[in-house]
Design a protein around this motif. Structure first.
Motif, PDB file in Angstrom:
ATOM      1  N   SER A 158       0.828  -1.211   0.000  1.00 41.65           N
ATOM      2  CA  SER A 158       0.000   0.000   0.000  1.00 41.65           C
ATOM      3  C   SER A 158       0.863   1.263   0.000  1.00 41.65           C
ATOM      4  CB  SER A 158      -0.911   0.007   1.227  1.00 41.65           C
ATOM      5  OG  SER A 158      -0.127   0.070   2.405  1.00 41.65           O
ATOM      6  N   ILE A 159       0.275   2.345  -0.477  1.00 39.00           N
ATOM      7  CA  ILE A 159       0.944   3.644  -0.486  1.00 39.00           C
ATOM      8  C   ILE A 159       0.383   4.456   0.667  1.00 39.00           C
ATOM      9  CG2 ILE A 159       1.295   5.788  -1.772  1.00 39.00           C
ATOM     10  CD1 ILE A 159       1.066   4.049  -4.328  1.00 39.00           C
ATOM     11  N   ALA A 160       1.251   4.951   1.547  1.00 36.72           N
ATOM     12  CA  ALA A 160       0.825   5.740   2.699  1.00 36.72           C
ATOM     13  C   ALA A 160       0.719   7.220   2.340  1.00 36.72           C
ATOM     14  CB  ALA A 160       1.789   5.551   3.857  1.00 36.72           C
ATOM     15  N   TYR A 161       1.705   7.742   1.617  1.00 33.73           N
ATOM     16  CA  TYR A 161       1.734   9.144   1.208  1.00 33.73           C
ATOM     17  C   TYR A 161       2.353   9.265  -0.175  1.00 33.73           C
ATOM     18  CZ  TYR A 161       1.400  10.368   6.204  1.00 33.73           C
ATOM     19  OH  TYR A 161       1.005  10.489   7.506  1.00 33.73           O
ATOM     20  N   THR A 162       1.917  10.278  -0.905  1.00 32.28           N
ATOM     21  CA  THR A 162       2.603  10.685  -2.121  1.00 32.28           C
ATOM     22  C   THR A 162       2.923  12.160  -1.949  1.00 32.28           C
ATOM     23  OG1 THR A 162       1.367   9.111  -3.468  1.00 32.28           O
ATOM     24  CG2 THR A 162       2.463  10.905  -4.633  1.00 32.28           C
ATOM     25  N   ILE A 163       4.182  12.510  -2.165  1.00 31.80           N
ATOM     26  CA  ILE A 163       4.652  13.887  -1.989  1.00 31.80           C
ATOM     27  C   ILE A 163       5.176  14.377  -3.331  1.00 31.80           C
ATOM     28  CG2 ILE A 163       6.279  15.377  -0.755  1.00 31.80           C
ATOM     29  CD1 ILE A 163       6.253  13.118   1.457  1.00 31.80           C
ATOM     30  N   VAL A 164       4.644  15.518  -3.787  1.00 34.74           N
ATOM     31  CA  VAL A 164       5.041  16.110  -5.062  1.00 34.74           C
ATOM     32  C   VAL A 164       5.410  17.565  -4.811  1.00 34.74           C
ATOM     33  CG1 VAL A 164       4.279  16.713  -7.392  1.00 34.74           C
ATOM     34  CG2 VAL A 164       3.519  14.574  -6.357  1.00 34.74           C
ATOM     35  N   ASP A 165       6.551  17.955  -5.298  1.00 32.17           N
ATOM     36  CA  ASP A 165       7.021  19.332  -5.147  1.00 32.17           C
ATOM     37  C   ASP A 165       7.050  19.758  -3.678  1.00 32.17           C
ATOM     38  OD1 ASP A 165       8.069  21.678  -6.251  1.00 32.17           O
ATOM     39  OD2 ASP A 165       6.085  22.600  -6.443  1.00 32.17           O
ATOM     40  N   GLY A 166       7.354  18.791  -2.809  1.00 32.00           N
ATOM     41  CA  GLY A 166       7.475  19.080  -1.381  1.00 32.00           C
ATOM     42  C   GLY A 166       6.158  19.119  -0.623  1.00 32.00           C
ATOM     43  N   LYS A 167       5.009  18.815  -1.292  1.00 26.73           N
ATOM     44  CA  LYS A 167       3.704  18.869  -0.645  1.00 26.73           C
ATOM     45  C   LYS A 167       3.037  17.495  -0.699  1.00 26.73           C
ATOM     46  CE  LYS A 167       3.130  23.635  -1.896  1.00 26.73           C
ATOM     47  NZ  LYS A 167       2.979  24.426  -3.074  1.00 26.73           N
ATOM     48  N   VAL A 168       2.363  17.132   0.388  1.00 28.76           N
ATOM     49  CA  VAL A 168       1.627  15.864   0.418  1.00 28.76           C
ATOM     50  C   VAL A 168       0.396  16.026  -0.475  1.00 28.76           C
ATOM     51  CG1 VAL A 168       0.333  14.248   1.855  1.00 28.76           C
ATOM     52  CG2 VAL A 168       2.424  15.285   2.744  1.00 28.76           C
ATOM     53  N   VAL A 169       0.306  15.209  -1.526  1.00 32.81           N
ATOM     54  CA  VAL A 169      -0.835  15.270  -2.437  1.00 32.81           C
ATOM     55  C   VAL A 169      -1.756  14.066  -2.269  1.00 32.81           C
ATOM     56  CG1 VAL A 169       0.365  16.708  -4.129  1.00 32.81           C
ATOM     57  CG2 VAL A 169       0.477  14.229  -4.342  1.00 32.81           C
ATOM     58  N   TYR A 170      -1.301  13.063  -1.528  1.00 31.97           N
ATOM     59  CA  TYR A 170      -2.138  11.906  -1.224  1.00 31.97           C
ATOM     60  C   TYR A 170      -1.757  11.389   0.144  1.00 31.97           C
ATOM     61  CZ  TYR A 170      -3.943   7.175  -1.062  1.00 31.97           C
ATOM     62  OH  TYR A 170      -4.590   6.027  -0.664  1.00 31.97           O
ATOM     63  N   LYS A 171      -2.751  11.107   0.963  1.00 32.80           N
ATOM     64  CA  LYS A 171      -2.543  10.497   2.281  1.00 32.80           C
ATOM     65  C   LYS A 171      -3.591   9.408   2.445  1.00 32.80           C
ATOM     66  CE  LYS A 171      -2.413  11.466   7.205  1.00 32.80           C
ATOM     67  NZ  LYS A 171      -2.585  12.469   8.264  1.00 32.80           N
ATOM     68  N   ALA A 172      -3.127   8.181   2.675  1.00 34.20           N
ATOM     69  CA  ALA A 172      -4.057   7.062   2.854  1.00 34.20           C
ATOM     70  C   ALA A 172      -4.931   7.289   4.083  1.00 34.20           C
ATOM     71  CB  ALA A 172      -3.285   5.767   2.991  1.00 34.20           C
ATOM     72  N   LYS A 173      -6.104   6.726   3.996  1.00 35.34           N
ATOM     73  CA  LYS A 173      -7.054   6.869   5.119  1.00 35.34           C
ATOM     74  C   LYS A 173      -6.861   5.794   6.135  1.00 35.34           C
ATOM     75  CE  LYS A 173     -10.318   9.106   2.197  1.00 35.34           C
ATOM     76  NZ  LYS A 173     -11.586   9.156   1.579  1.00 35.34           N
TER      77      LYS A 173
END
Length: 42
Positions: free
Chosen positions: A27-42
């Motif tokens: 599973s993916i917990a977080y995706t960070i793009v350009d230094g910002k969290v753009v996805y956070k698992a629930k």
């Protein structure tokens, strides 16, 4: 490098301890793009 922003994914498991055939199911917990969290698992 100081002052640079990274794109990265934080996985929900340590893939060095997962059976190699199961890595694609990790599973993916977080995706960070350009230094910002753009996805956070629930």
């Amino acid at each position: 490098m100081v002052g640079k922003k990274a794109d990265m994914v934080v996985l929900g498991e340590d893939i060095t301890k997962v059976d190699p055939k199961d890595i694609s199911e990790t599973s993916i917990a977080y995706t960070i793009v350009d230094g910002k969290v753009v996805y956070k698992a629930k």
